[in-house]
Design a protein around this motif. Structure first.
Motif: not given
Length: 300
Positions: A7, A11-12, A14, A18, A23, A26, A107, A221-223, A226
């Motif tokens: 954890s 989360g760059s 995202l 974030t 992350k 969320l 994630d 890992g991406t919008t 998610y």
């Protein structure tokens, strides 16, 4: 068994989702990405879950203190990032005393039964390390397994260019291992499962069990990934074809706003008068102005 849910990552990819939350926190329906994972770990038998923290650690600690999860959470801050496998040293004493160690990326969006299958196959195989493996259309973003003619994994290559656009079996971000493997983790620097531990063990012809999983899996890992997981989760809770929305108790949605398709409005979010939302995620504290239309979006 001890379970560590990773954890600590920033989360760059995202951002800006974030910018205020780690992350794993969320929102996902009425819970969070991490809350869903804890619920899937609970039936496997551990008495608690361990979580390493770094990015927005204080927000995670508040969440653990205020939220009733399926298992108690023991969290500990990393003063510096050690990498996914290196993070096991944050809980070295606890993990070394276990019979079996389960490590899960925080994630992941997994179908029910994935972690149970991983643990079962690990215990039956007697392997040093077992890895959940999934098949993807483009392996270039992941650690890709190579197999011999007999189907035995012989190598794992991290993000190989040759796997671009090729269906590949990749490491799915969940691992079961003997605690003796902790002795291999260096005290300094970054140490990864995909870049270091798994390739090292395969090169030594150690007992590594690759556990294929054909069910639901996503690396958030991406919008887009998610949002896809949130909408999938909402759809799973509603009759087929019906609208499926979840509005958190602390969110405010104006009576004239219209939510269609699958919409998540998270804690403290505000949806203004006359707004129209379709297949959209509204993150904690976000505001949708009056008479705004958002379709297929994710709003922070």
């Amino acid at each position: 068994m001890e379970c560590l849910i990773l954890s600590a990552g920033a989360g760059s990819r995202l951002m800006p989702l974030t910018a205020r939350l780690p992350k794993p926190l969320l929102p996902l329906g009425s819970t969070t990405v991490l809350g869903r994972l804890v619920g899937q770990v609970a039936p496997l038998g551990p008495r608690r879950v361990l979580c390493n923290l770094h990015h927005h650690a204080a927000a995670a600690e508040r969440y653990f203190a205020q939220t009733d999860l399926a298992l108690p959470v023991v969290s500990r801050r990393e003063d510096r990032l050690r990498g996914p496998a290196g993070s096991m040293l944050t809980f070295q004493d606890e993990l070394a005393a276990a019979d079996t160690v389960l490590v899960v990326s925080g994630d992941l969006y997994l179908g029910d039964g994935a972690l149970a299958e991983l643990v079962r196959r690990h215990q039956e195989s007697g392997s040093d390390l077992s890895v959940l493996a999934v098949e993807v259309d483009d392996g270039s973003r992941f650690g890709v397994f190579r197999f011999d003619d007999g189907g035995r994994a012989v190598a794992l290559e991290e993000k190989p260019a040759w796997a671009a656009g090729r269906r590949s079996w990749v490491s799915g971000g969940a691992y079961c291992l003997r605690p003796e493997l902790l002795k291999r983790v260096p005290a300094d620097g970054l140490y990864d499962f995909g870049a270091h531990l798994i390739p090292e063990l395969l090169a030594e012809r150690a007992a590594v069990c690759v556990v294929p999983w054909l069910g639901r899996w996503d690396d958030l890992g991406t919008t887009d990934s998610y949002r896809r997981a949130v909408l999938d989760d909402l759809a799973s809770r509603a009759p087929e074809g019906a609208d499926a929305s979840h509005v958190a108790p602390t969110a405010r949605v104006h009576p004239t706003a219209r939510l269609t398709g699958r919409v998540l409005v998270a804690d403290l979010a505000v949806v203004g008068a006359g707004a129209r939302l379709h297949d959209t995620v509204v993150l904690p504290g976000a505001t949708i102005p009056d008479h705004t239309t958002v379709a297929d979006g994710c709003v922070a």
